[in-house]
Design an enzyme around this catalytic site. Structure first.
Site, mmCIF file in Angstrom:
data_model
loop_
_atom_site.group_PDB
_atom_site.id
_atom_site.type_symbol
_atom_site.label_atom_id
_atom_site.label_comp_id
_atom_site.label_asym_id
_atom_site.label_seq_id
_atom_site.Cartn_x
_atom_site.Cartn_y
_atom_site.Cartn_z
ATOM 1 N N THR A 149 -11.314 6.211 18.201
ATOM 2 C CA THR A 149 -10.856 4.982 17.805
ATOM 3 C C THR A 149 -11.743 4.378 16.723
ATOM 4 O O THR A 149 -12.910 4.535 16.818
ATOM 5 C CB THR A 149 -10.698 3.807 18.846
ATOM 6 O OG1 THR A 149 -10.463 2.690 18.515
ATOM 7 C CG2 THR A 149 -12.081 3.812 19.729
ATOM 8 N N ARG A 158 -11.353 7.863 11.373
ATOM 9 C CA ARG A 158 -10.974 6.992 10.178
ATOM 10 C C ARG A 158 -9.878 7.754 9.875
ATOM 11 O O ARG A 158 -9.236 8.875 10.252
ATOM 12 C CB ARG A 158 -12.023 7.178 8.969
ATOM 13 C CG ARG A 158 -13.378 6.887 9.392
ATOM 14 C CD ARG A 158 -14.528 7.065 8.607
ATOM 15 N NE ARG A 158 -15.664 6.784 9.153
ATOM 16 C CZ ARG A 158 -16.769 7.221 8.575
ATOM 17 N NH1 ARG A 158 -16.767 8.141 7.374
ATOM 18 N NH2 ARG A 158 -17.960 7.224 9.238
ATOM 19 N N GLY A 159 -8.838 6.964 8.731
ATOM 20 C CA GLY A 159 -7.854 7.444 7.904
ATOM 21 C C GLY A 159 -6.651 6.981 8.645
ATOM 22 O O GLY A 159 -6.694 6.058 9.665
ATOM 23 N N ASN A 160 -5.436 7.239 7.944
ATOM 24 C CA ASN A 160 -3.919 7.008 8.574
ATOM 25 C C ASN A 160 -3.712 7.395 9.867
ATOM 26 O O ASN A 160 -4.244 8.260 10.349
ATOM 27 C CB ASN A 160 -3.061 6.874 7.437
ATOM 28 C CG ASN A 160 -3.040 8.335 7.135
ATOM 29 O OD1 ASN A 160 -2.927 9.274 7.779
ATOM 30 N ND2 ASN A 160 -2.605 8.688 5.710
ATOM 31 N N VAL A 161 -2.494 7.035 10.283
ATOM 32 C CA VAL A 161 -1.952 7.495 11.771
ATOM 33 C C VAL A 161 -1.776 9.153 11.729
ATOM 34 O O VAL A 161 -2.295 9.551 12.617
ATOM 35 C CB VAL A 161 -0.715 7.027 11.950
ATOM 36 C CG1 VAL A 161 -0.136 7.353 12.959
ATOM 37 C CG2 VAL A 161 -0.919 5.148 12.038
ATOM 38 N N SER A 185 -11.675 1.147 15.902
ATOM 39 C CA SER A 185 -11.778 -0.325 16.522
ATOM 40 C C SER A 185 -12.813 -0.496 17.529
ATOM 41 O O SER A 185 -12.863 -0.185 18.634
ATOM 42 C CB SER A 185 -10.467 -0.552 17.078
ATOM 43 O OG SER A 185 -10.328 -1.987 17.597
ATOM 44 N N LEU A 186 -13.683 -1.727 17.185
ATOM 45 C CA LEU A 186 -14.754 -2.139 18.128
ATOM 46 C C LEU A 186 -14.077 -2.898 19.396
ATOM 47 O O LEU A 186 -14.534 -2.845 20.384
ATOM 48 C CB LEU A 186 -15.779 -2.864 17.579
ATOM 49 C CG LEU A 186 -16.839 -3.482 18.227
ATOM 50 C CD1 LEU A 186 -17.609 -2.409 19.307
ATOM 51 C CD2 LEU A 186 -17.669 -4.174 17.587
ATOM 52 N N ARG A 187 -12.907 -3.274 18.959
ATOM 53 C CA ARG A 187 -12.290 -4.015 20.070
ATOM 54 C C ARG A 187 -11.842 -3.272 21.202
ATOM 55 O O ARG A 187 -11.941 -3.552 22.391
ATOM 56 C CB ARG A 187 -11.136 -5.109 19.381
ATOM 57 C CG ARG A 187 -10.218 -5.538 20.321
ATOM 58 C CD ARG A 187 -8.807 -5.960 19.571
ATOM 59 N NE ARG A 187 -8.050 -4.923 19.153
ATOM 60 C CZ ARG A 187 -7.277 -3.942 19.551
ATOM 61 N NH1 ARG A 187 -6.953 -4.219 20.652
ATOM 62 N NH2 ARG A 187 -6.631 -3.231 18.801
ATOM 63 N N ARG A 188 -10.999 -2.019 20.682
ATOM 64 C CA ARG A 188 -10.576 -0.989 21.498
ATOM 65 C C ARG A 188 -11.781 -0.465 22.467
ATOM 66 O O ARG A 188 -11.668 -0.273 23.540
ATOM 67 C CB ARG A 188 -9.562 -0.129 20.883
ATOM 68 C CG ARG A 188 -8.489 -0.578 20.345
ATOM 69 C CD ARG A 188 -7.684 0.459 19.448
ATOM 70 N NE ARG A 188 -6.413 -0.185 18.922
ATOM 71 C CZ ARG A 188 -6.005 0.186 17.822
ATOM 72 N NH1 ARG A 188 -6.550 0.899 16.854
ATOM 73 N NH2 ARG A 188 -4.657 -0.197 17.494
ATOM 74 N N THR A 194 -3.404 11.249 9.788
ATOM 75 C CA THR A 194 -4.691 11.969 9.777
ATOM 76 C C THR A 194 -5.409 11.992 11.197
ATOM 77 O O THR A 194 -5.779 12.792 11.545
ATOM 78 C CB THR A 194 -5.645 11.208 8.639
ATOM 79 O OG1 THR A 194 -5.101 11.416 7.537
ATOM 80 C CG2 THR A 194 -6.932 11.911 8.825
ATOM 81 N N ARG A 195 -5.403 10.795 11.773
ATOM 82 C CA ARG A 195 -6.024 10.795 13.107
ATOM 83 C C ARG A 195 -5.196 11.500 14.282
ATOM 84 O O ARG A 195 -5.807 12.288 15.027
ATOM 85 C CB ARG A 195 -5.705 9.235 13.626
ATOM 86 C CG ARG A 195 -6.631 8.037 12.786
ATOM 87 C CD ARG A 195 -6.449 6.988 13.205
ATOM 88 N NE ARG A 195 -7.200 5.897 12.375
ATOM 89 C CZ ARG A 195 -7.824 4.713 12.600
ATOM 90 N NH1 ARG A 195 -7.785 4.391 13.912
ATOM 91 N NH2 ARG A 195 -8.342 3.955 11.615
ATOM 92 N N ARG A 232 0.774 -1.275 0.099
ATOM 93 C CA ARG A 232 -0.072 0.127 0.053
ATOM 94 C C ARG A 232 0.936 1.068 -0.110
ATOM 95 O O ARG A 232 2.019 1.099 0.315
ATOM 96 C CB ARG A 232 -0.746 -0.134 1.108
ATOM 97 C CG ARG A 232 -1.859 -1.103 1.251
ATOM 98 C CD ARG A 232 -2.490 -1.171 2.607
ATOM 99 N NE ARG A 232 -3.316 0.150 2.902
ATOM 100 C CZ ARG A 232 -3.354 0.650 4.091
ATOM 101 N NH1 ARG A 232 -3.101 -0.172 5.143
ATOM 102 N NH2 ARG A 232 -3.985 1.484 4.469
ATOM 103 N N CYS A 288 -11.461 -9.128 11.192
ATOM 104 C CA CYS A 288 -10.904 -8.305 11.944
ATOM 105 C C CYS A 288 -11.519 -6.957 12.687
ATOM 106 O O CYS A 288 -10.941 -6.234 13.431
ATOM 107 C CB CYS A 288 -9.891 -7.622 10.953
ATOM 108 S SG CYS A 288 -10.481 -6.682 9.470
ATOM 109 N N LYS A 335 -2.655 -7.815 11.008
ATOM 110 C CA LYS A 335 -3.714 -7.998 11.473
ATOM 111 C C LYS A 335 -4.935 -7.576 10.483
ATOM 112 O O LYS A 335 -6.068 -7.766 10.962
ATOM 113 C CB LYS A 335 -4.037 -6.743 12.760
ATOM 114 C CG LYS A 335 -3.638 -5.516 12.239
ATOM 115 C CD LYS A 335 -3.637 -4.379 13.315
ATOM 116 C CE LYS A 335 -3.457 -2.851 12.959
ATOM 117 N NZ LYS A 335 -4.403 -2.406 12.053
ATOM 118 N N ASP A 336 -4.313 -7.065 9.318
ATOM 119 C CA ASP A 336 -5.254 -6.646 8.312
ATOM 120 C C ASP A 336 -5.696 -7.821 7.305
ATOM 121 O O ASP A 336 -6.550 -7.889 6.450
ATOM 122 C CB ASP A 336 -4.885 -5.490 7.510
ATOM 123 C CG ASP A 336 -4.804 -4.192 8.427
ATOM 124 O OD1 ASP A 336 -5.570 -3.936 9.072
ATOM 125 O OD2 ASP A 336 -3.730 -3.453 7.643
#
Length: 320
Positions: free
Chosen positions: A121, A143-146, A123-126, A148-149, A7, A236, A76-77
């Site tokens: 976040t 959303r978005g990459n690191v 992530s539902l897990r988090r 962007t967050r 990517r 995931c 993880k993806d």
């Protein structure tokens, strides 16, 4: 010439460049091939796109088409149920930290955040695990990459973010970390912190090239974790967490966790097994079929224990 697909995000490029540099040290000529995935083009939440494989399918298709010879994934993806036997997980380099971390103002911790704090976040897990500890939090989708967050947090959209430690450190952004969560509080996503090197099953030359990058303890650990996820039929995005690690006495121990969406229900199971190769050795190389089967069997047993506690009900509730 080995064509390595990745990517185009900064983190994915870092990961691909790291693998490429290790291969070049062995005299392998490597060229990177950027590939845009459906997840990279998203405007909606990942769950709305169908979840599994949104960051990997286009890269896997490039492997099948012969446009690339090797793919580097954030493990993880990578879906746990392969769509074809023509592709294989050929190597797992030594895993970075699998832990989740808090990004917030200095001297702030999970415990000291104010009541009703907004936590970013995707992530539902988090989300579920944090709500178990702090049900007063307002959990906000991000959303978005690191980068962007982090930008959204800097602009004040959230009081704090929860991110993977490995990604921040790989990008040189560890200065933003104010707290690293213990596994008792937030257990990682399956495969978090690990890279997966995927090749065509029949491509013996590429498989030999990446064999020296394989770290048996890390590979065994993620095999066990991924077996939990596959056995629970959870993608995931499900509120499923798992972490396995080896000990000096040659045992692989796996903890699996399923948490209800609101954090109230909390299921956990732990098992261990003696592995003949890769546990505690620290060396590089390929795994034996016996050790791989033991790791996968460990994951399935932990999944069975979680199912007997009612995990299926919690997972299904999060799909509606």
């Amino acid at each position: 010439m080995l064509h390595l697909g990745t990517r185009a995000s900064a983190l994915a490029r870092w990961q691909a460049e790291w693998v490429a540099s290790r291969l070049r040290e062995q005299g392998v000529d490597v060229v990177l091939t950027p590939i845009t995935t459906r997840g990279d083009r998203r405007t909606a939440a990942i769950a709305a796109l169908g979840g599994e494989g949104v960051f990997t399918k286009e890269i896997q298709q490039a492997l099948l088409d012969g446009r690339i010879d090797l793919a580097v994934h954030s493990l993880k993806d990578l879906p746990t149920r392969p769509e074809t036997a023509d592709l294989c997980l050929a190597a797992v380099p030594e895993r970075a930290s699998p832990r989740d971390v808090l990004v917030a103002s200095r001297d702030v911790t999970l415990e000291s955040l104010p009541e009703g704090a907004r936590i970013g976040t995707g992530s539902l897990r988090r989300r579920a695990q944090l709500l178990h500890v702090r049900p007063d939090f307002e959990m906000c989708d991000v959303r978005g990459n690191v980068e962007t967050r982090l930008d959204k947090w800097t602009r004040g959209e959230f009081d704090a973010l929860v991110l993977a430690e490995a990604g921040l450190r790989r990008l040189g952004l560890e200065r933003h970390i104010v707290q690293t969560f213990s596994y008792d509080v937030v257990l990682p996503a399956v495969g978090q912190g690990a890279l997966g090197l995927e090749t065509r099953t029949a491509d013996a030359a590429t498989r030999r090239a990446v064999a020296a990058l394989n770290h048996p303890p890390s590979h065994l650990a993620v095999l066990a974790e991924r077996a939990v996820l596959a056995s629970l039929h959870g993608g995931c995005l499900a509120p499923i967490a798992g972490f396995a690690q080896s000990s000096d006495d040659g045992r692989l121990t796996l903890v699996g966790r399923v948490v209800g969406r609101d954090g109230v229900d909390w299921l956990e199971a732990e098992e261990s097994v003696a592995c003949p190769l890769g546990c505690g050795g620290g060396g590089y190389g390929q795994l034996t079929g016996e050790s791989m089967a033991l790791a996968v069997g460990l994951g399935r047993r932990v999944a069975e224990l979680l199912l007997t506690q009612g995990a299926e009900r919690l997972i299904d509730a999060c799909r509606t």
